[in-house]
Design a protein around this motif. Structure first.
Motif, PDB file in Angstrom:
ATOM      1  N   GLU A   3     -19.065  10.182  -6.338  1.00 34.63           N
ATOM      2  CA  GLU A   3     -19.475   9.229  -7.368  1.00 34.63           C
ATOM      3  C   GLU A   3     -20.645   8.386  -6.898  1.00 34.63           C
ATOM      4  OE1 GLU A   3     -16.469   9.744  -6.318  1.00 34.63           O
ATOM      5  OE2 GLU A   3     -15.518  10.706  -8.046  1.00 34.63           O
ATOM      6  N   GLN A   4     -20.613   7.969  -5.632  1.00 33.38           N
ATOM      7  CA  GLN A   4     -21.719   7.171  -5.106  1.00 33.38           C
ATOM      8  C   GLN A   4     -22.993   7.984  -4.993  1.00 33.38           C
ATOM      9  OE1 GLN A   4     -19.654   5.870  -1.534  1.00 33.38           O
ATOM     10  NE2 GLN A   4     -19.619   3.764  -2.277  1.00 33.38           N
ATOM     11  N   LEU A   5     -22.878   9.237  -4.563  1.00 29.85           N
ATOM     12  CA  LEU A   5     -24.061  10.098  -4.520  1.00 29.85           C
ATOM     13  C   LEU A   5     -24.640  10.296  -5.913  1.00 29.85           C
ATOM     14  CD1 LEU A   5     -23.152  12.895  -1.962  1.00 29.85           C
ATOM     15  CD2 LEU A   5     -24.890  11.132  -1.723  1.00 29.85           C
ATOM     16  N   SER A   6     -23.763  10.393  -6.894  1.00 29.98           N
ATOM     17  CA  SER A   6     -24.237  10.544  -8.274  1.00 29.98           C
ATOM     18  C   SER A   6     -25.005   9.311  -8.721  1.00 29.98           C
ATOM     19  CB  SER A   6     -23.053  10.807  -9.198  1.00 29.98           C
ATOM     20  OG  SER A   6     -23.472  10.910 -10.539  1.00 29.98           O
ATOM     21  N   LEU A   7     -24.490   8.133  -8.391  1.00 32.89           N
ATOM     22  CA  LEU A   7     -25.190   6.904  -8.759  1.00 32.89           C
ATOM     23  C   LEU A   7     -26.522   6.791  -8.025  1.00 32.89           C
ATOM     24  CD1 LEU A   7     -22.211   4.360  -8.800  1.00 32.89           C
ATOM     25  CD2 LEU A   7     -23.426   5.308 -10.765  1.00 32.89           C
ATOM     26  N   LEU A   8     -26.533   7.156  -6.746  1.00 33.20           N
ATOM     27  CA  LEU A   8     -27.789   7.122  -5.994  1.00 33.20           C
ATOM     28  C   LEU A   8     -28.804   8.094  -6.579  1.00 33.20           C
ATOM     29  CD1 LEU A   8     -26.665   6.896  -2.247  1.00 33.20           C
ATOM     30  CD2 LEU A   8     -28.009   5.214  -3.529  1.00 33.20           C
ATOM     31  N   TYR A   9     -28.340   9.276  -6.949  1.00 33.71           N
ATOM     32  CA  TYR A   9     -29.244  10.258  -7.544  1.00 33.71           C
ATOM     33  C   TYR A   9     -29.811   9.731  -8.857  1.00 33.71           C
ATOM     34  CZ  TYR A   9     -30.838  14.504  -9.867  1.00 33.71           C
ATOM     35  OH  TYR A   9     -31.596  15.429 -10.528  1.00 33.71           O
ATOM     36  N   ASP A  10     -28.993   9.095  -9.669  1.00 31.11           N
ATOM     37  CA  ASP A  10     -29.483   8.561 -10.941  1.00 31.11           C
ATOM     38  C   ASP A  10     -30.583   7.543 -10.710  1.00 31.11           C
ATOM     39  OD1 ASP A  10     -27.712  10.129 -12.304  1.00 31.11           O
ATOM     40  OD2 ASP A  10     -26.183   8.579 -12.502  1.00 31.11           O
ATOM     41  N   ARG A  11     -30.391   6.654  -9.728  1.00 34.30           N
ATOM     42  CA  ARG A  11     -31.438   5.663  -9.443  1.00 34.30           C
ATOM     43  C   ARG A  11     -32.671   6.336  -8.872  1.00 34.30           C
ATOM     44  NH1 ARG A  11     -26.777   3.423 -11.283  1.00 34.30           N
ATOM     45  NH2 ARG A  11     -26.951   1.149 -11.474  1.00 34.30           N
ATOM     46  N   TYR A  12     -32.452   7.246  -7.966  1.00 28.53           N
ATOM     47  CA  TYR A  12     -33.570   7.955  -7.344  1.00 28.53           C
ATOM     48  C   TYR A  12     -34.372   8.728  -8.398  1.00 28.53           C
ATOM     49  CZ  TYR A  12     -35.876  10.976  -3.863  1.00 28.53           C
ATOM     50  OH  TYR A  12     -36.794  11.638  -3.097  1.00 28.53           O
ATOM     51  N   TYR A  13     -33.676   9.436  -9.243  1.00 32.58           N
ATOM     52  CA  TYR A  13     -34.328  10.222 -10.290  1.00 32.58           C
ATOM     53  C   TYR A  13     -35.041   9.314 -11.289  1.00 32.58           C
ATOM     54  CZ  TYR A  13     -34.759  13.581 -14.127  1.00 32.58           C
ATOM     55  OH  TYR A  13     -35.238  14.378 -15.125  1.00 32.58           O
ATOM     56  N   SER A  14     -34.394   8.188 -11.637  1.00 26.67           N
ATOM     57  CA  SER A  14     -35.020   7.262 -12.575  1.00 26.67           C
ATOM     58  C   SER A  14     -36.307   6.690 -11.998  1.00 26.67           C
ATOM     59  CB  SER A  14     -34.039   6.136 -12.920  1.00 26.67           C
ATOM     60  OG  SER A  14     -34.622   5.210 -13.794  1.00 26.67           O
ATOM     61  N   VAL A  15     -36.288   6.355 -10.716  1.00 28.83           N
ATOM     62  CA  VAL A  15     -37.490   5.840 -10.067  1.00 28.83           C
ATOM     63  C   VAL A  15     -38.585   6.882 -10.087  1.00 28.83           C
ATOM     64  CG1 VAL A  15     -38.428   5.232  -7.806  1.00 28.83           C
ATOM     65  CG2 VAL A  15     -36.351   4.119  -8.630  1.00 28.83           C
ATOM     66  N   LEU A  16     -38.225   8.115  -9.774  1.00 29.20           N
ATOM     67  CA  LEU A  16     -39.214   9.191  -9.789  1.00 29.20           C
ATOM     68  C   LEU A  16     -39.755   9.418 -11.195  1.00 29.20           C
ATOM     69  CD1 LEU A  16     -40.478  11.514  -8.041  1.00 29.20           C
ATOM     70  CD2 LEU A  16     -38.667  12.946  -8.947  1.00 29.20           C
ATOM     71  N   PHE A  17     -38.898   9.296 -12.183  1.00 28.82           N
ATOM     72  CA  PHE A  17     -39.281   9.558 -13.566  1.00 28.82           C
ATOM     73  C   PHE A  17     -40.255   8.508 -14.077  1.00 28.82           C
ATOM     74  CE2 PHE A  17     -38.633   9.178 -18.148  1.00 28.82           C
ATOM     75  CZ  PHE A  17     -38.779  10.492 -18.542  1.00 28.82           C
ATOM     76  N   TYR A  18     -39.996   7.248 -13.762  1.00 26.71           N
ATOM     77  CA  TYR A  18     -40.812   6.174 -14.309  1.00 26.71           C
ATOM     78  C   TYR A  18     -41.955   5.753 -13.382  1.00 26.71           C
ATOM     79  CZ  TYR A  18     -37.244   5.600 -17.879  1.00 26.71           C
ATOM     80  OH  TYR A  18     -36.398   5.814 -18.928  1.00 26.71           O
ATOM     81  N   SER A  19     -41.980   6.261 -12.181  1.00 27.87           N
ATOM     82  CA  SER A  19     -43.005   5.835 -11.238  1.00 27.87           C
ATOM     83  C   SER A  19     -44.346   6.439 -11.617  1.00 27.87           C
ATOM     84  CB  SER A  19     -42.627   6.259  -9.815  1.00 27.87           C
ATOM     85  OG  SER A  19     -43.645   5.913  -8.921  1.00 27.87           O
ATOM     86  N   ARG A  20     -45.349   5.600 -11.818  1.00 30.30           N
ATOM     87  CA  ARG A  20     -46.690   6.080 -12.165  1.00 30.30           C
ATOM     88  C   ARG A  20     -47.444   6.553 -10.936  1.00 30.30           C
ATOM     89  NH1 ARG A  20     -48.405   4.834 -17.240  1.00 30.30           N
ATOM     90  NH2 ARG A  20     -47.119   3.430 -18.431  1.00 30.30           N
ATOM     91  N   SER A  21     -47.012   6.103  -9.762  1.00 37.34           N
ATOM     92  CA  SER A  21     -47.738   6.487  -8.555  1.00 37.34           C
ATOM     93  C   SER A  21     -47.298   7.832  -8.022  1.00 37.34           C
ATOM     94  CB  SER A  21     -47.515   5.427  -7.465  1.00 37.34           C
ATOM     95  OG  SER A  21     -46.139   5.347  -7.128  1.00 37.34           O
ATOM     96  N   ASN A  22     -46.259   8.438  -8.616  1.00 39.60           N
ATOM     97  CA  ASN A  22     -45.733   9.696  -8.085  1.00 39.60           C
ATOM     98  C   ASN A  22     -45.835  10.807  -9.104  1.00 39.60           C
ATOM     99  OD1 ASN A  22     -44.657  11.145  -5.999  1.00 39.60           O
ATOM    100  ND2 ASN A  22     -42.541  10.753  -6.563  1.00 39.60           N
TER     101      ASN A  22
END
Length: 1359
Positions: free
Chosen positions: A813-832
């Protein structure tokens, strides 16, 4: 928040809070909450978008009837900050100005440039209402400045008991709604990527068609009605979600694809066939964001209609134009388009014509006044093309768009001519403008030049068919008649680049293409010819690149080469196999995101029979990118989407068959998926599959649906009798083998008997399923796209998490939450936005990587201190704005030129903090990049079933050193040495470093799911860059700043910043500051001077310097792991698991003997003597998570460093009760009474001797200890296979080794000075009390380790 100055009127809705002669701070009447204020707020909400609670206005006179709006605020503190800045920077200057106009101009100019500098000129909407709505949107929903509002609408949310009238806001990434009705506030904020379904709906019981239904991924549905522009809103929302889903799929493909990208991951910039533009900020041609999105949709429809490259932009169009086809008197009425590189025309009638003319093929253009056949005056546009054919368009004289269209065409032609002239002056010919050489590659050119009689297939076509023969019987398929008909058509209507596609063109293709012209017509119909024309030489470069270095998909391609049409003679020779190999590898290099997928080889091998390698390369590119997008990606989302569409069509057109398939649980996709992936090549005989391909390239993917539905309808009666999948597939296979047979063999009509089953199939497909149009397919695709994309995203997430090798103590469950944050950051990050694998990344097969900006955003999502830093930076920025007009102008100019590079608050703070080499984020980022991702899977049991053992979370048992890592080890560990070899260079630009999800998980696990010592070592390693195993003075100061930084952030977010300590004399922050100050003093005392006369603090001394302070111990034990929590307050640490990475289990080994106790160890006092055995065992058994600072208090500078044993260094010892630091004299004279601590230390020595076997006091120990001695004596000395591991022996052996070393040093020092050791062993034995002797005589296994009896795992471990 300052806004672009705009007029504002005085209103009863606003009341003054603070005012001067020219500036007024006002509060909305709705901010109080009383009944009247509630009514006023409701009226305001209905009449306009949600007004801000506070505003700041300028007035030139106290009695003025009009204001100038300067700033708005959602809270009083926010508007007070703006008022304070005005009072300090603007108001003093305004008072000195005499003229009212001069004062107003000064204020407006300052604020305007200030807002432009902060947001960028292009980001500010031109419309005043749009600016106000944007400000309201950002403040109401707390989004950053980088989130651009697209449009907003007035609507109502249908509730269970009431209707909420409010405003709908659509931004690039969010779908938001706000309503305030009589004290009832309704706020909805959805991410566009979380929308599962969109549908038009009706309200008022179906009476009004003015609603939209939105469904979330969790199943929640919202119905919005009272939309006066419902269709416009729905289309805008569809386009926004489509753009979002493209980005979701891009990220999901990287998560799904497990093949390494390597050096070929970067897409070539030479390829002008760029992917679809999914970023709204790219390609900005002016206008509002809503206008840009609408233009984007028009461009996409235009490109799809004419088969043009994805970078073509529609510049101008004429609604009504009349085209007269060459060689015929037929006139076609339709629309005339102009794009950046093409002139296009399409008639409105179904049996019309279509023209796609490259600008490079135009030789002359004239415009003249004329009279049409009806006698109406008009403009006549005559275009002479490369093949000396005149194309005439007539445009009504009243059309105002004609002048704009002609001006735009003139500008594009002039730019093209200028480019060619510059190229000639530089002796650099432009291949894309040389038509003669290109046309020579087209068989139609040679057919018209040589004539039918002299035309030779083998000499004119560069393909495998000219060498190995074309499939099928040429006489049976009437090849000569087909060539003759095409010769006459191409002679009258143009050829290759200039062909006019009339109804006759489509009819000739449906009848069947001649083999010699099949490749060229495929190119023209699909639009691949235009791609090849504009990108000449690109294929050769990709082939050379592949020959120099095979790409990442070369092995996969090699496996499928011999499976590609093995029955065709060309693929039984090296010539055909080599050509197919080059094409597939070149395309894999061009489109690294897609690479290679099975079934591509089938289609490519079929095309190579009729086309050259370059033609196949570009036709394959058009097919994969535009015609069947997503078919050959790792997730195959396009094929899954079309399967869902096909099932829907079967249910609509053949409900009885669909019901039968459901009853017998027959999966339709089992038979139909190969149809779509191989375009029927693997299903039908090749001669008939080619006819399907002819229609496919002409009319697009709708042909696949029509042919598939026709097959099911023709065989519907037999298929309904099928009871399982096998029977279903066998029925279809039998049908394919009979396609060449007569459909009516018993008919008396001879012509009817000539009709084959394949002819019947085409007839049923085009007549019974003519309603299956391209628009219908696209509509169904959009309706199913959201669900399919979400299923792909969920599958990608499961696949990605399944590939995580080291979970570092986190639950699923914690890995899933970390992945969601990680993926969200990657999705919305304009620098990446660039997904290419960076050079400095540690994992080549990890394509989802974060740079330092995205990493900081990730920390913002999971840590308190980063959120506090960003909040304080935002407040600091508001209160410290630059007031110099020249600087504001420069900033505004830079922001305007930056365009899409506009940074949000987090990116700005990162950019400003990168100059600080000791900033904690950059140090943690570098430390994370140094982590070597594990190559094999370790034990990833869940926390609920895994005992708390001292097993490393970062390495498996076979990877660890057989020696336990010392708690006071000064040499660098093996992992540190390996990290030194593989980590990026210290002086490399941090902006070029990337980290993977696996690295982030390991780094976070070492901080939050490990013991106290591991966390201390993580911080030590973050800053130990000068030399391994020690930190310099500057690094020590930077580490201290990191401690204060984290502590400050945690206190601010938890609200305990001003909370007093139990003593009540200082706050937590002050206490931590004092502890850090004491730590620095201790560290300076414990440090040494290196050979270069540089200060260095070793790892073991750093640990002791920290653990001597109770506040710092609490910091590393509780504050650091507790500071990592998500924005919703969920803690990141796993409370059920604490892993030690310092105490790996090793094979059982005998203890060493100790004959004497060094004097310097006596500084340990009571804590060492009384609790050494029990504490060591407990520490090992419980994974080192209860390490007592009293174990590590004794720290003494080595007497050998001073050169005198009499000058033995005294140690500092912090009592557990917070007492003063004592200095214990280690060299008391003979006969002096020992201090209590010295007695305890001597007790510890005797206890150690009595528990040790093989020494001179064996006779005094008794039978029980003799048994214990024998037990240790029988232990194996060498590790054996499957030997049991003693969890206590690691640290006991380590302590024994340390005692031996210190004893030898003391003995040597004493012998050098002619003295005896300062401790007498016999005296120590007499000092033991009866209780101590009982404890000493007790076997090790019977000691009380204070372990919870309910913990079965620990109990078994102790046994």
């Amino acid at each position: 928040m300052f806004v672009l100055p705009a007029p504002a009127e005085p209103s009863a809705f606003w009341s003054d809070v603070t005012a001067t002669a020219n500036f007024v701070l006002q509060q909305s009447g709705s901010a109080g909450g009383a009944f009247l204020q509630s009514v006023l707020a409701t009226i305001q909400n209905v009449l306009e978008t949600k007004p801000p609670p506070f505003r700041l206005v300028y007035r030139h006179d106290p009695q003025a009837l009009s204001y100038i709006l300067l700033a708005v605020g959602e809270t009083r503190s926010e508007i007070d900050a703006d008022w304070k800045w005005l009072s300090e920077n603007i108001m003093p200057v305004v008072k000195e100005l005499d003229e009212a106009a001069e004062r107003a101009n000064f204020v407006v100019t300052k604020i305007r440039f200030l807002v432009s500098a902060e947001e960028g000129q292009d980001a500010i909407p031109a419309d005043r209402k749009m600016r106000a709505a944007t400000t309201t949107f950002r403040q109401t929903f707390n989004v950053g400045r980088t989130e651009n509002l697209v449009t907003y609408y007035s609507c109502a949310l249908q509730g269970s008991f009431m209707i909420h009238q409010g405003w709908l806001y659509l931004s690039e990434n969010y779908f938001c709604f706000y309503s305030y009705i009589f004290g009832s506030e309704k706020k909805i904020m959805l991410q566009l990527r979380d929308i599962k379904d969109l549908n038009r709906a009706k309200s008022m019981g179906g009476a009004r068609d003015d609603s939209i239904e939105v469904e979330e991924r969790n199943g929640t549905k919202y119905v919005f009605s009272n939309l006066f522009h419902r269709d416009e809103t729905f289309e805008m929302l569809q386009q926004l979600t489509a753009n979002t889903m493209k980005r979701v799929l891009i990220n999901s493909e990287y998560a799904t694809n497990s093949q390494q990208a390597g050096a070929h991951e970067q897409r070539s910039t030479d390829d002008m066939a760029v992917a679809s533009n999914v970023s709204l900020s790219a390609g900005n041609r002016g206008g509002s964001l809503a206008e840009q999105i609408a233009q984007q949709r028009r461009d996409e429809d235009f490109q799809s209609e004419f088969g043009l490259p994805r970078d073509e932009e529609l510049l101008s169009e004429i609604e009504t134009a009349v085209f007269t086809a060459p060689g015929t008197a037929t006139a076609f009425r339709g629309r005339l388009y102009l794009s950046t590189s093409f002139v296009c025309f399409m008639s409105r009638t179904q049996r019309g014509c279509r023209v796609t003319l490259p600008l490079a093929a135009i030789r002359r253009i004239e415009r003249a006044n004329a009279v049409d056949p009806q006698g109406l005056r008009c403009y006549e546009l005559t275009i002479t093309v490369w093949h000396q054919m005149n194309i005439v368009f007539r445009v009504p004289l009243s059309s105002n768009s004609c002048n704009r269209w002609c001006d735009a065409l003139r500008g594009q032609l002039r730019a093209m001519v200028d480019e060619q002239q510059r190229a000639r002056s530089q002796n650099r010919p432009l291949a894309r403008y040389t038509l003669k050489a290109f046309c020579r590659t087209c068989p139609s050119e040679q057919l018209l030049e040589q004539g039918i009689s002299k035309f030779t297939e083998t000499e004119s076509v560069n393909c495998l068919g000219s060498t190995f023969g074309f499939p099928g019987d040429a006489h049976k398929h009437k090849e000569a008649a087909k060539v003759k008909h095409w010769f006459m058509y191409l002679r009258d209507s143009g050829r290759n680049l200039t062909v006019v596609r009339r109804a006759e063109f489509n009819r000739l293709i449906r009848v069947g293409l001649p083999n010699v012209l099949r490749g060229e017509i495929w190119e023209v119909s699909s639009g691949a010819m235009y791609m090849r024309f504009r990108n000449r030489g690109v294929y050769e470069r990709y082939v050379n690149e592949y020959l120099d270095q095979p790409g990442p998909y070369a092995d996969e391609i090699e496996k499928d080469l011999n499976r590609s049409l093995p029955e065709y003679p060309g693929y039984q020779s090296h010539e055909g196999i080599d050509a197919l190999r080059r094409v597939l590898n070149a395309y894999a290099l061009r489109n690294a995101e897609l690479g290679y997928c099975q079934a591509m080889n089938i289609v490519a091998s079929t095309m190579l029979i009729f086309m050259s390698e370059e033609q196949v390369f570009w036709t394959l590119a058009v097919m994969c990118d535009r015609m069947v997008p997503g078919y050959y990606t790792p997730s195959m989302y396009g094929a899954s989407l079309d399967q869902a569409v096909f099932v829907r069509l079967v249910e609509d057109t053949m409900p009885m068959l669909a019901q039968s398939l459901r009853e017998h649980d027959i999966q339709l996709s089992l038979a139909c998926l190969p149809w779509f992936l191989t375009l029927f090549v693997n299903s039908m005989p090749l001669a008939y599959a080619l006819r399907v391909l002819d229609c496919f390239f002409l009319e697009g993917p709708k042909v696949l649906f029509q042919i598939g539905l026709a097959i099911l309808k023709i065989n519907g009666g037999t298929l309904m009798e099928a009871s399982d999948d096998g029977t279903f597939l066998f029925t279809l296979k039998e049908y394919y083998t009979t396609l060449g047979e007569s459909a009516y063999p018993d008919s008396k009509n001879a012509r009817a008997r000539q009709v084959t089953k394949f002819h019947e199939l085409l007839y049923v497909a085009y007549s019974d399923f003519s309603a299956i149009t391209h628009q219908r397919i696209e509509e169904l695709r959009r309706s199913h796209q959201l669900r399919i994309v979400h299923s792909v995203e969920d599958f990608s997430k499961r696949t990605f998490l399944r590939n995580v090798i080291d979970a570092s103590g986190f639950t699923r469950e914690q890995l899933s939450l970390l992945y969601d944050r990680y993926y969200s950051v990657l999705f919305y990050s304009r620098s990446n936005r660039s997904h290419a694998a960076p050079v400095l990344s540690k994992s080549d097969d990890e394509k989802i990587l974060l740079d330092v900006y995205a990493f900081a955003r990730f920390m913002y999502e999971i840590s308190s201190w980063m959120r506090v830093q960003i909040g304080e930076a935002k407040e600091r920025q508001q209160s410290h704005r630059n007031v110099e007009l020249a600087d504001i102008k420069n900033a505004a100019t830079a922001a305007t030129k930056g365009g899409a590079a506009k940074l949000d608050d987090i990116a700005k703070e990162v950019a400003a903090s990168l100059e600080n080499p000791g900033w904690f984020i950059t140090s943690l980022f570098r430390y994370t990049s140094y982590i070597e991702p594990p190559k094999s899977r370790v034990n990833l049991q869940s926390a609920e079933s895994e005992p708390a053992t001292p097993i490393s979370a970062a390495a498996s048992a076979d990877q660890r050193s057989p020696e336990a890592a010392s708690l006071t080890e000064t040499k660098p560990a093996a992992a540190d040495a390996k990290s030194e070899e593989t980590k990026p260079a210290k002086d490399c630009d941090i902006r070029s470093i990337r980290v993977s999800f696996q690295q982030c998980v390991i780094a976070l696990g070492r901080i939050v799911n490990t013991d106290l010592l591991t966390r201390m070592d993580v911080f030590f390693d973050m800053y130990a860059d000068t030399s391994p195993g020690s930190i310099s003075r500057q690094e020590m100061f930077q580490l201290s700043e990191a401690i204060l930084y984290i502590g400050h952030g945690e206190d601010v977010e938890t609200g305990s910043r001003d909370q007093r300590t139990p003593s009540g004399d200082m706050t937590n922050e002050e206490k931590l500051l004092q502890s850090v100050s004491d730590f620095l003093r201790r560290a300076v005392t414990f440090g040494t001077e290196t050979q270069n006369e540089q200060f260095a603090l070793a790892r073991n001394l750093f640990r002791v310097a920290v653990l001597e302070d109770e506040m710092l111990e609490k910091f590393f034990a509780d504050i650091v792991p507790g500071s990592f929590r998500f924005t919703d307050g969920v803690e990141l640490a796993n409370p059920k698991r604490a892993i030690s990475t310092h105490l790996p289990a090793t094979a059982l080994a005998p203890r060493g003997s100790v004959s004497s106790m060094p004097a310097r160890l006596l500084a340990g006092g009571r804590s060492v003597a009384e609790e050494m055995s029990a504490r060591v065992a407990q520490t090992i058994a419980l994974g080192s998570q209860f390490v007592d600072q009293r174990m590590l208090n004794p720290v003494v500078r080595d007497a050998a460093q001073t050169g005198s044993s009499e000058a033995s260094a005294a140690s500092r010892r912090a009592q557990m009760d917070g007492g003063d630091i004592e200095l214990v004299d280690m060299n008391r004279g003979h006969g002096e009474k020992a201090e209590p601590d010295d007695e305890i230390a001597e007790h510890m020595v005797q206890l150690s001797l009595k528990n040790d076997g093989g020494n001179e006091h064996d006779g005094e120990l008794g039978s029980e200890h003799a048994g214990k001695r024998d037990e240790w004596a029988n232990a194996p000395r060498e590790p054996q296979i499957n030997a049991p591991h003693d969890p206590y022996e690691n640290l006991l052996d380590e302590v024994d080794q340390l005692l031996d070393e210190i004893t030898d040093n003391d003995t040597a020092a004493a012998a050098a000075h002619g003295k005896k050791p300062s401790v007498d062993i016999d005296e120590l034995d007499n000092m033991l009390s009866p209780t101590d002797k009982t404890l000493a005589d007790k076997p090790l296994k019977d000691l009380d380790y204070q372990v919870d009896s309910d913990d079965d795992d620990i109990a078994r471990l102790l046994q």
